[in-house]
Design a protein around this motif. Structure first.
Motif, short mmCIF file in Angstrom:
data_model
loop_
_atom_site.label_atom_id
_atom_site.label_comp_id
_atom_site.label_asym_id
_atom_site.label_seq_id
_atom_site.Cartn_x
_atom_site.Cartn_y
_atom_site.Cartn_z
N VAL A 136 0.84 -1.19 0.00
CA VAL A 136 0.00 0.00 0.00
C VAL A 136 0.88 1.24 0.00
O VAL A 136 1.94 1.25 0.62
CB VAL A 136 -0.97 0.02 1.21
CG1 VAL A 136 -1.86 -1.20 1.21
CG2 VAL A 136 -0.21 0.12 2.51
N GLU A 140 -8.25 5.02 4.32
CA GLU A 140 -7.93 4.43 3.02
C GLU A 140 -6.87 3.35 3.15
O GLU A 140 -6.95 2.29 2.52
CB GLU A 140 -7.46 5.52 2.06
CG GLU A 140 -8.56 6.49 1.64
CD GLU A 140 -8.08 7.48 0.62
OE1 GLU A 140 -7.02 7.26 0.01
OE2 GLU A 140 -8.78 8.50 0.40
N GLN A 184 -7.37 -0.64 2.35
CA GLN A 184 -6.50 -1.36 1.44
C GLN A 184 -5.94 -2.62 2.09
O GLN A 184 -5.89 -3.69 1.47
CB GLN A 184 -5.34 -0.45 1.00
CG GLN A 184 -5.77 0.70 0.11
CD GLN A 184 -4.66 1.70 -0.11
OE1 GLN A 184 -3.61 1.37 -0.67
NE2 GLN A 184 -4.86 2.93 0.34
N PHE A 188 -1.56 -1.93 -4.10
CA PHE A 188 -2.21 -0.73 -4.61
C PHE A 188 -1.16 0.26 -5.10
O PHE A 188 -0.09 0.39 -4.48
CB PHE A 188 -3.06 -0.07 -3.52
CG PHE A 188 -4.36 -0.77 -3.25
CD1 PHE A 188 -5.54 -0.33 -3.84
CD2 PHE A 188 -4.41 -1.87 -2.41
CE1 PHE A 188 -6.74 -0.98 -3.59
CE2 PHE A 188 -5.61 -2.52 -2.15
CZ PHE A 188 -6.78 -2.07 -2.75
N ARG A 238 -5.21 3.32 -5.97
CA ARG A 238 -5.61 4.34 -5.00
C ARG A 238 -5.78 5.63 -5.79
O ARG A 238 -4.82 6.15 -6.36
CB ARG A 238 -4.54 4.54 -3.92
CG ARG A 238 -5.03 5.43 -2.77
CD ARG A 238 -3.90 6.02 -1.99
NE ARG A 238 -3.18 7.04 -2.76
CZ ARG A 238 -2.07 7.65 -2.34
NH1 ARG A 238 -1.54 7.33 -1.18
NH2 ARG A 238 -1.47 8.56 -3.10
N CYS A 239 -6.99 6.13 -5.82
CA CYS A 239 -7.32 7.25 -6.71
C CYS A 239 -6.58 8.52 -6.32
O CYS A 239 -6.19 8.72 -5.16
CB CYS A 239 -8.82 7.50 -6.71
SG CYS A 239 -9.77 6.14 -7.41
N ASP A 285 -12.47 6.22 -3.79
CA ASP A 285 -11.12 6.23 -3.22
C ASP A 285 -10.23 5.13 -3.78
O ASP A 285 -9.04 5.34 -3.99
CB ASP A 285 -11.19 6.09 -1.69
CG ASP A 285 -11.92 7.26 -1.05
OD1 ASP A 285 -11.65 8.41 -1.43
OD2 ASP A 285 -12.76 7.02 -0.15
N LEU A 286 -10.79 3.93 -3.99
CA LEU A 286 -10.02 2.78 -4.45
C LEU A 286 -10.76 2.11 -5.60
O LEU A 286 -11.99 2.10 -5.63
CB LEU A 286 -9.81 1.76 -3.32
CG LEU A 286 -9.30 2.29 -1.97
CD1 LEU A 286 -9.34 1.19 -0.93
CD2 LEU A 286 -7.89 2.86 -2.11
N ILE A 328 -10.57 -1.60 -7.81
CA ILE A 328 -9.98 -2.92 -8.05
C ILE A 328 -10.43 -3.40 -9.43
O ILE A 328 -11.62 -3.59 -9.66
CB ILE A 328 -10.42 -3.93 -6.97
CG1 ILE A 328 -9.99 -3.46 -5.58
CG2 ILE A 328 -9.84 -5.31 -7.26
CD1 ILE A 328 -10.50 -4.35 -4.46
#
Length: 511
Positions: A42, A120, A124, A222, A246-247, A255-256, A258
C-alpha cells in the motif's frame, strides 16, 4: 538474479523476501522493516529523513529527490509484483502480521509515516488480507503441513529462511482469483450471499454477465494515481501488473478501484479494455454511523463509475463498497439496486433502452459483449456527449425546469429530447449497472479475514484502529489552556472551531 530468475523464478522471489528483511534471515521487527513490508503493498509517504535514508539503503526503496538544503529525502517504492508477493509472505505468516502492524501503527501515531487518510490505508490492508486468504487457502492463524509444496518448488532450508516460513509462503500470492472467493474470504458470509444474490438478479434482468459469478481479479498491491483515471483501458494495464488503484486526490466519490476481468463471448479471459469492470471503494472514517440519507447517496450515486468520470456508460455490471470504518455500530446492507423501482423512464429512445437492458442481444450470463453491443454503446456515447460531465448531470436529476435538448447524430434526427428522461438517463444507467453495499464498523464479524487464533496476530485490529486515528493533535501537548486556545485559532479556521465545540465526534473524524 536475472539469470537465476529465468531458470528458477523462486530464487528471485526468495531474494525479495530476504531483502525486505534488510538482506538478513531474521527480521528485526522495527519500524523500518514494518514500513518496508507494508509499503510493498500500500502507498504512503515517509517524511522522517533518517528513516527514509535507511529504507533506501537497506530495503530496496528508491530515492526520487533531495531537498535543496539536503535535509529531506523524497523516497518511494515502485509498483513491483515480485516485491509485493514477497511482502505478502511476511504479512501472511502467523504472528508476523501482528508484530509488523504494531510497529507500523506506532510509526503512524508518531508522525514518522504519513498515510494521509488513515481509513484508506486500513481499507487497502483489509482487502489485501482477504485476497491473500482466498488465494492461498490459509488463514492468518494457520500453518501448513510440514514439507508443503507448491508450483514454485520445495521449501528449502539452504535459502537461509525458516523451513516453516518457506512452507507457509510456498504458494505464490500473485495470481487470478474468482471474485466470489475474494468476497467470501473478506466479508461476512451473510453479506456475501446478499451481494451474490443481488448481482445474479441484476444480471438476469439486464442480460449482462454476473461479475460475482464469472469475474476474476488479480491484485497484490495498490498503486497511487496522481491524475484522475479517465480511460477504462487503464484497468487492463493494472490488472496485468497485479495492481489496484488508489485514486488521485480530488477524485469525486471513489477512493479505491480494483480491476475485474470478465470473459469474452467465447468464455475466454483476455486482458482487454472492453473485458474489464471493477470494484469501487469509498472509505469514510466517521466516528458515528451517518444518517441514512447521507451514506446512501455516498454509497450509490457518488461511488459510481459515472461520478468519478472513469466511464459515463459502463458496459458491465460493477460493485461499489462503502466502508465506514470508524463507526461504532456494526452493520451492513445491500443498498442498490432496488428492484421494486428498477425501470427505464418513459420517452427513452430504443437505442438507450437496448444499451441499458441488452437482453435482446442474447448475452445471457456468459459474459459475452458482442461487437454490435459495443457499437451501440459508442452510438450512445456519441449521441449524448454531456454524459461525460456525469457529476453535473447527477446534480440536475430531478430538476424539471431544465430545457430540453436535441441529441446529435443519427439517433437525434427524429424528435426533440425530453428533458425529464435525459436528466435521469445517467441515474438509470447507474442503477442497471451498480451493486452497492455499505459496511459500518471494524471487527472480525464484518471482516473475517482479520480473525485469528494467534496471540500476536490478535493485535491486527487494535493496530488498524490506531492507524485510523492517525497522529495525535500536536496542540493537545500544550498544557496552558490560554496558549492552546490562541494556537488553535491560528491553526484552525473559525468554522472548524464551531464544529469542534458543537460536535466532538465529527471534529475527531475531520481532523
Amino acid at each position: 538474479s536475472l539469470l537465476d530468475g529465468i531458470s528458477d523464478p523462486a530464487k528471485v522471489r526468495t531474494i525479495a523476501i530476504k531483502k525486505l528483511a534488510a538482506g538478513g534471515n531474521t527480521p528485526t521487527f522495527d519500524e523500518a522493516f514494518a514500513a518496508a513490508v507494508v509499503r510493498s503493498r500500500v502507498p504512503f509517504l515517509v517524511p522522517r529523513s533518517d528513516l527514509a535514508s535507511e529504507l533506501v539503503a537497506s530495503y530496496m526503496w528508491w530515492c526520487h529527490g533531495i531537498s535543496e538544503p539536503h535535509q529531506h529525502l523524497v523516497v518511494g517504492l515502485p509498483s513491483e509484483p515480485v516485491i509485493a508477493d514477497a511482502g505478502a509472505c511476511w504479512l501472511h505468516f502467523p504472528d508476523f502480521r501482528g508484530k509488523i502492524l504494531t510497529k507500523f501503527a506506532e510509526a503512524v501515531s508518531r508522525g514518522d509515516v504519513d498515510v494521509g487518510n488513515g481509513g484508506e490505508v486500513v481499507a487497502q490492508l483489509i482487502l489485501i488480507f482477504g485476497r491473500d486468504s482466498a488465494l492461498t487457502g490459509l488463514s492468518i492463524g494457520s500453518a501448513p503441513s510440514k514439507g508443503a509444496t507448491s508450483d514454485i518448488g520445495e521449501p528449502r532450508e539452504q535459502d537461509g529462511l525458516s523451513p516453516l516460513f518457506v512452507a507457509n509462503s510456498a504458494k505464490k500470492f500473485t495470481g487470478e482469483l474468482d471474485v466470489y472467493d475474494f468476497l467470501q474470504h473478506t466479508f461476512a458470509n451473510e453479506l456475501v450471499r446478499g451481494i451474490a444474490g443481488t448481482s445474479a438478479e441484476l444480471s438476469q434482468r439486464t442480460g449482462l454477465a454476473d461479475p460475482v459469478r464469472v469475474g476474476k481479479l488479480s491484485f497484490t498491491h495498490f498503486v497511487p494515481l496522481y491524475e484522475k483515471a479517465t480511460d477504462p483501458r487503464e484497468l487492463a494495464v493494472l490488472f496485468g501488473r497485479s495492481a489496484a488503484i488508489r485514486c488521485a486526490n480530488g477524485t469525486a466519490g471513489v477512493d479505491l478501484i480494483i480491476p475485474v476481468l470478465m470473459p469474452d463471448k467465447n468464455g475466454k479471459y483476455y486482458v482487454l479494455g472492453e473485458n474489464m469492470t471493477s470494484i469501487l471503494v469509498q472509505v469514510n472514517n466517521h466516528s458515528r454511523t451517518p444518517g441514512s440519507a447521507y451514506y446512501r447517496e455516498s454509497a450509490t450515486a457518488s461511488n459510481s463509475l459515472q461520478w468519478c468520470g472513469l466511464d459515463p456508460m459502463p458496459p458491465q455490471i460493477y460493485l461499489s463498497l462503502y466502508m465506514a470504518l470508524g463507526g461504532k455500530a456494526k452493520k451492513w446492507e445491500v443498498i442498490e439496486p432496488d428492484f421494486s423501482k428498477l425501470e427505464i423512464p418513459d420517452g427513452v429512445p430504443d437505442v438507450y433502452r437496448n444499451f441499458i437492458c441488452p437482453a435482446s442481444f442474447g448475452l445471457g450470463n456468459a459474459g459475452a459483449l458482442p461487437s454490435d453491443y459495443l457499437d451501440l454503446r459508442k452510438k450512445c456515447m456519441d449521441a449524448l456527449p454531456a454524459l461525460s460531465a456525469a457529476p453535473s448531470l447527477h446534480k440536475s436529476i430531478g430538476n424539471e425546469q431544465k430545457r430540453p435538448r436535441r441529441i446529435s447524430g443519427d439517433e437525434g434526427k427524429s424528435a426533440p429530447v425530453a428533458g425529464s428522461w435525459q436528466k435521469s438517463l445517467a441515474e438509470t444507467v447507474r442503477q442497471h449497472r451498480q451493486v452497492s453495499v455499505a459496511l459500518h464498523g471494524l471487527d472480525e464479524e464484518l471482516y473475517p479475514c482479520l480473525a485469528t487464533s494467534s496471540d500476536e496476530a490478535q493485535k491486527t485490529i487494535p493496530s488498524l484502529e490506531l492507524v485510523l486515528s492517525g497522529p495525535p493533535n500536536p496542540l493537545e501537548r500544550v498544557e496552558d489552556e490560554r496558549r492552546r486556545g490562541i494556537l488553535e485559532r491560528m491553526v484552525y479556521p473559525s468554522s472548524l472551531q464551531k464544529l469542534r465545540s458543537a460536535e466532538p465526534g465529527v471534529w475527531d473524524a475531520t481532523v
